[in-house]
Enzyme design. Sequence first.
Site, PDB file in Angstrom:
ATOM      1  N   ASP A 102       0.810  -1.146   0.001  1.00 22.95           N
ATOM      2  CA  ASP A 102       0.001   0.136   0.039  1.00 22.95           C
ATOM      3  C   ASP A 102       1.002   1.288   0.030  1.00 22.95           C
ATOM      4  O   ASP A 102       0.527   2.110  -0.883  1.00 22.95           O
ATOM      5  CB  ASP A 102      -1.089   0.147   1.183  1.00 22.95           C
ATOM      6  CG  ASP A 102      -1.494  -1.345   1.528  1.00 22.95           C
ATOM      7  OD1 ASP A 102      -2.528  -1.615   0.609  1.00 22.95           O
ATOM      8  OD2 ASP A 102      -1.302  -1.997   2.374  1.00 22.95           O
ATOM      9  N   HIS A 125      -4.677  -3.350   6.338  1.00 25.15           N
ATOM     10  CA  HIS A 125      -4.508  -3.626   5.016  1.00 25.15           C
ATOM     11  C   HIS A 125      -5.762  -4.300   4.300  1.00 25.15           C
ATOM     12  O   HIS A 125      -6.090  -5.315   4.225  1.00 25.15           O
ATOM     13  CB  HIS A 125      -3.611  -4.842   4.949  1.00 25.15           C
ATOM     14  CG  HIS A 125      -3.524  -5.253   3.331  1.00 25.15           C
ATOM     15  ND1 HIS A 125      -2.847  -4.331   2.142  1.00 25.15           N
ATOM     16  CD2 HIS A 125      -3.898  -6.396   2.629  1.00 25.15           C
ATOM     17  CE1 HIS A 125      -3.089  -5.030   1.015  1.00 25.15           C
ATOM     18  NE2 HIS A 125      -3.604  -6.133   1.059  1.00 25.15           N
TER      19      HIS A 125
HETATM   20  N1  LIG Z   1      -0.861  -7.745   2.393  1.00 21.89           N
HETATM   21  C1  LIG Z   1      -0.857  -7.439   1.138  1.00 21.89           C
HETATM   22  O1  LIG Z   1      -0.313  -6.509   0.567  1.00 21.89           O
HETATM   23  C2  LIG Z   1      -1.047  -8.742   0.201  1.00 21.89           C
HETATM   24  C3  LIG Z   1      -1.125  -8.430  -1.321  1.00 21.89           C
HETATM   25  C4  LIG Z   1      -1.467  -9.648  -2.160  1.00 21.89           C
HETATM   26  C5  LIG Z   1      -2.037 -10.764  -1.747  1.00 21.89           C
HETATM   27  N2  LIG Z   1      -2.111 -10.717  -0.377  1.00 21.89           N
HETATM   28  C6  LIG Z   1      -2.500 -12.221  -0.093  1.00 21.89           C
HETATM   29  O2  LIG Z   1      -1.523 -13.105  -0.049  1.00 21.89           O
HETATM   30  C7  LIG Z   1      -2.157 -14.474   0.025  1.00 21.89           C
HETATM   31  C8  LIG Z   1      -1.392 -15.511  -1.142  1.00 21.89           C
HETATM   32  O3  LIG Z   1      -1.755 -14.595  -2.429  1.00 21.89           O
HETATM   33  P1  LIG Z   1      -1.520 -15.625  -3.545  1.00 21.89           P
HETATM   34  O4  LIG Z   1      -1.735 -14.863  -4.826  1.00 21.89           O
HETATM   35  O5  LIG Z   1      -0.094 -16.166  -3.493  1.00 21.89           O
HETATM   36  O6  LIG Z   1      -2.110 -16.933  -3.352  1.00 21.89           O
HETATM   37  P2  LIG Z   1      -2.456 -18.312  -4.346  1.00 21.89           P
HETATM   38  O7  LIG Z   1      -3.757 -18.868  -4.212  1.00 21.89           O
HETATM   39  O8  LIG Z   1      -1.692 -18.363  -5.667  1.00 21.89           O
HETATM   40  O9  LIG Z   1      -1.469 -18.955  -3.286  1.00 21.89           O
HETATM   41  C9  LIG Z   1      -1.590 -19.179  -2.018  1.00 21.89           C
HETATM   42  C10 LIG Z   1      -0.808 -20.595  -1.647  1.00 21.89           C
HETATM   43  O10 LIG Z   1      -0.794 -21.042  -0.259  1.00 21.89           O
HETATM   44  C11 LIG Z   1      -0.950 -22.283  -0.065  1.00 21.89           C
HETATM   45  N3  LIG Z   1      -1.599 -22.684   1.181  1.00 21.89           N
HETATM   46  C12 LIG Z   1      -2.906 -22.565   1.676  1.00 21.89           C
HETATM   47  N4  LIG Z   1      -3.161 -23.034   2.768  1.00 21.89           N
HETATM   48  C13 LIG Z   1      -1.798 -23.392   3.345  1.00 21.89           C
HETATM   49  C14 LIG Z   1      -1.228 -23.565   4.400  1.00 21.89           C
HETATM   50  N5  LIG Z   1      -1.925 -23.985   5.733  1.00 21.89           N
HETATM   51  N6  LIG Z   1       0.138 -23.776   4.659  1.00 21.89           N
HETATM   52  C15 LIG Z   1       0.735 -23.404   3.571  1.00 21.89           C
HETATM   53  N7  LIG Z   1       0.445 -23.012   2.317  1.00 21.89           N
HETATM   54  C16 LIG Z   1      -0.792 -22.924   2.368  1.00 21.89           C
HETATM   55  C17 LIG Z   1      -1.767 -22.828  -1.245  1.00 21.89           C
HETATM   56  O11 LIG Z   1      -1.789 -24.158  -1.339  1.00 21.89           O
HETATM   57  C18 LIG Z   1      -1.231 -22.070  -2.601  1.00 21.89           C
HETATM   58  O12 LIG Z   1      -0.375 -22.820  -3.150  1.00 21.89           O
HETATM   59  C19 LIG Z   1      -3.598 -14.432  -0.296  1.00 21.89           C
HETATM   60  O13 LIG Z   1      -4.336 -14.301   1.254  1.00 21.89           O
HETATM   61  C20 LIG Z   1      -3.576 -12.972  -0.872  1.00 21.89           C
HETATM   62  O14 LIG Z   1      -4.867 -12.151  -0.385  1.00 21.89           O
HETATM   63  C21 LIG Z   1      -1.678  -9.863   0.620  1.00 21.89           C
HETATM   64  O1  LIG Z   2      -5.681 -10.440  -2.425  1.00 24.10           O
HETATM   65  C1  LIG Z   2      -6.467  -9.308  -2.303  1.00 24.10           C
HETATM   66  O2  LIG Z   2      -7.397  -9.267  -1.974  1.00 24.10           O
HETATM   67  C2  LIG Z   2      -5.634  -8.008  -2.761  1.00 24.10           C
HETATM   68  C3  LIG Z   2      -4.263  -7.856  -2.035  1.00 24.10           C
HETATM   69  O3  LIG Z   2      -4.203  -7.864  -0.673  1.00 24.10           O
HETATM   70  C4  LIG Z   2      -3.777  -6.574  -2.481  1.00 24.10           C
HETATM   71  O4  LIG Z   2      -3.631  -5.689  -2.009  1.00 24.10           O
HETATM   72  O5  LIG Z   2      -3.376  -6.615  -3.811  1.00 24.10           O
END
Ligand SMILES: NC(=O)c1ccc[n+]([C@@H]2O[C@H](COP(=O)([O-])OP(=O)(O)OC[C@H]3O[C@@H](n4cnc5c(N)ncnc54)[C@H](O)[C@@H]3O)[C@@H](O)[C@H]2O)c1
Ligand SMILES: O=C(O)C[C@H](O)C(=O)O
Length: 329
Positions: free
Chosen positions: A160, A188
Amino acid sequence: MAQVPVNVTVTGAAGQIGYALLFRIASGQLLGPDTPVKLRLLEIPQAVKAAEGTAMELDDCAFPLLKGIDIFDDATQAFDGVNVGLLVGARPRSKGMERADLLEANGGIFKPQGEAINAGAADDVRVLVVGNPANTNALIAQAHAPDVPAERFTAMTRLDHNRALTQLARKLGVGVTDIKKMTIWGNHSATQYPDIFHAEVNGTTGAKAVDDEAWLRDDFIPTVAKRGAAIIEARGASSAASAANAAIDHVHDWVNGTPEGDWTSAAIPSDGSYGVPEGIISSFPVTSRGGKWEIVQGLEIDAFSRERIDASVQELVEEREAVRKLGLV
Ligand SMILES: NC(=O)c1ccc[n+]([C@@H]2O[C@H](COP(=O)([O-])OP(=O)(O)OC[C@H]3O[C@@H](n4cnc5c(N)ncnc54)[C@H](O)[C@@H]3O)[C@@H](O)[C@H]2O)c1
Ligand SMILES: O=C(O)C[C@H](O)C(=O)O
């Protein structure tokens, strides 16, 4: 003398953020060009094979700093000896899922991971939660690691922060490096508050340089706060490379320090500063010195900012209540 490798555990290693993150960690961008690393990847059993494929690619890069890769489907093993934990894997919200259901499903992930960190982490462990809802997932993990200092659990708002830098730089026609002291407050989530009143741009504040409250209120704040949803809409998947980049920035600055004359944003346990209830993991303006985050003190908060900080903090308080009711904290 050869340096002992740092153990970096990455959960959700086979996911899209994991794929964007692991190569950068292994190349030295997380901890610096002189620090060898060992990767410990945690996945659910169905995704272990995919994680093995990523590990093969990591091998094929012949990164000089990468001293080993281990893959686990068991949190206790994955966090054994961990120095840096990147908690990326989380349960996404599915259609029709209520917020309480989402928090409960994530409790099933972050409670055992907190317990595993408590059981086996190294004394200097630092944890960054990326998986959403990141702030409250961090709170859940922290609650189950009573032997680890609370301040070692953080959640990511650096994405962010970086988004806010680019939006303001575009508006002012300056480079992102011309802007210092950007702040993200709160959760977030779409309630977060990107604050440009304390940002510095070429000798003035961000707000004065913009001098356009309508843009600030109706354009800048919602664009930054809803950027994650806009990326999902455009890409058909949530941000991955930019999220990985922000995770690298967060841990790099935590370990190596923030630059003099600047600060960044991170969600860390509140000590009550700025009226944010103690204990919730909320985003603040922070510096890092000696490997510890410190909240920047003494900023004047006007009514415009107060209202927005309070709204986001209130959401975090409600999330804490919800997970309390579920017995997760
Ligand atoms: N804070 C931020 O700024 C921000 C930004 C983008 C995404 N995110 C979040 O990050 C997370 C991951 O995003 P992504 O795009 O990589 O998702 P994704 O679905 O591509 O990958 C998530 C992975 O986590 C694994 N997983 C699920 N449960 C698990 C567990 N108990 N132990 C280990 N691994 C496990 C899944 O098998 C999968 O491979 C999501 O929650 C998304 O919303 C946060
Ligand atoms: O995975 C999401 O819901 C959005 C993510 O947290 C982001 O800020 O890009």
